[in-house]
Design a protein around this motif. Structure first.
Motif, mmCIF file in Angstrom:
data_model
loop_
_atom_site.group_PDB
_atom_site.id
_atom_site.type_symbol
_atom_site.label_atom_id
_atom_site.label_comp_id
_atom_site.label_asym_id
_atom_site.label_seq_id
_atom_site.Cartn_x
_atom_site.Cartn_y
_atom_site.Cartn_z
ATOM 1 N N ALA A 303 0.959 -1.351 -0.237
ATOM 2 C CA ALA A 303 0.009 0.386 0.374
ATOM 3 C C ALA A 303 0.948 1.064 0.192
ATOM 4 C CB ALA A 303 -0.585 0.174 1.335
ATOM 5 N N MET A 304 1.906 1.087 0.636
ATOM 6 C CA MET A 304 2.757 2.164 0.625
ATOM 7 C C MET A 304 3.221 2.372 -0.162
ATOM 8 S SD MET A 304 5.744 2.975 2.929
ATOM 9 C CE MET A 304 7.454 1.912 2.410
ATOM 10 N N LEU A 352 1.614 2.542 7.430
ATOM 11 C CA LEU A 352 3.321 2.319 6.966
ATOM 12 C C LEU A 352 3.768 3.787 6.080
ATOM 13 C CD1 LEU A 352 6.035 0.999 7.561
ATOM 14 C CD2 LEU A 352 5.334 -0.362 5.398
ATOM 15 N N VAL A 353 4.617 4.737 6.483
ATOM 16 C CA VAL A 353 5.019 5.807 5.534
ATOM 17 C C VAL A 353 6.449 5.382 5.730
ATOM 18 C CG1 VAL A 353 3.444 7.271 6.628
ATOM 19 C CG2 VAL A 353 5.297 7.302 8.108
ATOM 20 N N VAL A 371 11.400 6.168 2.266
ATOM 21 C CA VAL A 371 10.200 7.252 2.579
ATOM 22 C C VAL A 371 9.013 7.418 1.993
ATOM 23 C CG1 VAL A 371 10.074 8.995 3.715
ATOM 24 C CG2 VAL A 371 11.687 7.811 4.071
ATOM 25 N N GLU A 372 7.781 7.348 2.427
ATOM 26 C CA GLU A 372 6.968 8.063 1.168
ATOM 27 C C GLU A 372 6.758 9.795 1.215
ATOM 28 O OE1 GLU A 372 1.759 8.262 2.125
ATOM 29 O OE2 GLU A 372 3.726 6.653 2.360
ATOM 30 N N ASP A 373 6.651 9.791 0.067
ATOM 31 C CA ASP A 373 6.565 11.325 -0.397
ATOM 32 C C ASP A 373 6.512 12.138 0.645
ATOM 33 O OD1 ASP A 373 7.088 11.580 -3.694
ATOM 34 O OD2 ASP A 373 6.081 9.352 -2.801
ATOM 35 N N ALA A 374 5.143 12.540 1.010
ATOM 36 C CA ALA A 374 4.391 13.243 2.290
ATOM 37 C C ALA A 374 4.960 13.047 3.278
ATOM 38 C CB ALA A 374 2.411 12.881 2.576
ATOM 39 N N ILE A 380 12.929 11.168 9.430
ATOM 40 C CA ILE A 380 12.568 9.731 9.709
ATOM 41 C C ILE A 380 13.658 8.617 8.843
ATOM 42 C CG2 ILE A 380 10.531 7.873 9.339
ATOM 43 C CD1 ILE A 380 8.624 9.594 9.467
ATOM 44 N N GLY A 381 13.745 9.523 7.531
ATOM 45 C CA GLY A 381 15.040 8.236 7.133
ATOM 46 C C GLY A 381 16.331 7.998 7.854
#
Length: 456
Positions: A303-304, A352-353, A371-374, A380-381
């Motif tokens: 989904a991510m 999960l992001v 890492v998800e764009d938003a 976080i990374g």
């Protein structure tokens, strides 16, 4: 009168035997008879003076030979001089691990120890690996720092060793073998992903590869595994095959048995992931939960993927992602416990992001981030990367590397944020950044507060 009565001049505690006195008296009478015979020959023979001089010369030569032989025997029986050893933690000593094959007969190990002692080498630990012919001795040595490796190998050869292998050791090798094996078994029991690392630490410098079940090049391995000199093949409890290669040093039956015991322990316990999570507070006030991810997170990872832009996926997978289904299949590989460890970042709603991967690549270790764009540019990374590198350092890895594109400034910044020595290599737009760990502590990403929770 007993056999142990002391005689004057014999020294305290030295036994005096009456049989020895009787033998000396008999020898005296024999000498007197021989002297009388010689005297009669000299008195009545024409060559008496010549014979007398010859007899005296023979006696002198015999006495000289006896004296020389007695002194030679005393020197051979004297102990080998041993140079004084320095203190265990001193800078003038060095630790070495040695393996050598000796004959399986009484005194062979003693000869090896004497040859090493003659060079001031202290044996701190010893393991024996019986073979069909001979025995492999594994020794942990503390030698003077000035002693070269060639000198240690020559000492082993002089002591009867063959096929000698030598490498530098460190303080971690001072733990005895049973304790080390028990610790590895404990780590494996707590975490499924620890099995490849446990095998690597158990067997030394080796290459471990996991081949999933159903792969075209997956070898057929019997249930009990197989051992071929420098290659071990074991059944992976999660499916597939685990191959261990050590080209420079053949495995022994004892090592094969230990590796198989660890795999059997893993098979009995089944899949396990530690239930530990940390809640991070981002600078903007949002909270995310960081925990270990596994095969059960595959649907959330897919989904991510769907929420990530093509540019983000291209930076992660080093090129345009034309086949999304192939990327999804690769996710199953990344989340598998045999190929490394994965950390996931989840929002308060459970979405999960971000994913961070630590991948065992033979003898090397790779790190990767998605890492998800938003949620990019929020730290976080960097937090995931710092935790992954700390895991690699705890596992004894000497370095980690990241493969990305030169335009991926976010990944480069995260690697620089580790505060570790970095090496850069650029080839046709592909950038490989290697961080040397050197057992240094990895700093946490700045600006993030965390608290630990017992479970998810």
């Amino acid at each position: 009168m007993t056999d142990t009565d002391a005689s004057p001049g014999s020294g305290p505690g030295r036994p005096h035997h009456w049989r020895r006195d009787l033998a000396e008296v008999a020898a005296l009478f024999t000498a007197v008879a021989a002297a009388d015979c010689v005297a009669d020959t000299v008195a009545h023979g024409p060559d008496g003076p010549v014979l007398l001089v010859g007899s005296a010369a023979a006696l002198l030569a015999t006495a000289a030979f006896h004296t020389w032989w007695h002194r030679r025997r005393r020197r051979a029986a004297s102990p080998v001089p041993v140079a004084p050893a320095a203190s265990p933690g001193g800078d003038d000593t060095a630790l070495w691990r040695m393996r050598t094959t000796v004959r399986d007969e009484p005194g062979s190990l003693a000869a090896l120890c004497l040859a090493l002692a003659g060079r001031g080498v202290d044996i701190l630990a010893l393991q024996t690996h019986p073979l069909a012919e001979g025995t492999v001795d594994e020794l942990l040595l503390r030698a003077p720092a000035a002693t070269a490796s060639d000198e240690l190998v020559r000492a082993a050869v002089e002591g009867g060793g063959s096929g000698t292998w030598l490498e530098r050791a460190d303080a971690h090798d001072l733990v005895d073998a049973p304790t080390r094996v028990l610790r590895l078994a404990t780590r494996t029991a707590l975490d499924t992903a620890e099995l490849p690392l446990a095998l690597r630490q158990l067997l030394g410098r080796c290459t471990i590869r996991s081949v999933p079940a159903g792969t075209a090049d997956a070898p057929a391995v019997p249930t009990e595994g197989e051992w071929q000199e420098t290659v071990l093949r074991l059944r992976d409890p999660s499916g597939g095959t685990i191959t261990v290669e050590r080209p420079y040093l053949p495995f022994t039956p004892a090592e094969f048995a230990r590796a198989r015991a660890l795999v059997e322990l893993e098979a009995r316990l089944g899949p396990r992931v530690p239930e530990r999570s940390d809640v991070l507070t981002l600078p903007a006030g949002d909270e995310v939960t960081v925990r270990r991810a596994g095969p059960g997170d595959l649907a959330a990872a897919r989904a991510m993927h769907e929420r990530c832009s093509p540019a983000t996926l291209a930076l992660r997978y080093h090129g345009p992602v034309r086949d999304v289904a192939a990327a999804d299949r690769y996710l199953g590989h990344l989340l598998g416990p045999r190929f490394g460890r994965t950390l996931g970042a989840y929002t308060s709603s459970g979405r999960l992001v971000a994913l961070g991967h630590l991948l065992w690549d033979g003898e090397e270790t790779e790190v990767a981030l998605l890492v998800e764009d938003a949620w990019q540019r929020r730290g976080i990374g960097g937090e995931l990367l710092g935790r992954l590198v700390a895991m690699a350092a705890g596992a004894g890895c000497e370095s980690v590397y990241a493969v990305t594109q030169a335009s991926n400034t976010g990944m480069v910044a995260a690697m620089r944020g580790l505060g570790l020595p970095l090496d850069y290599q650029v080839e046709e737009g592909t950038l490989v950044v290697t961080a040397r760990l050197d057992r240094a502590p990895v700093p946490r990403a700045p600006g993030l507060a965390s608290r630990t929770t017992p479970g998810v």
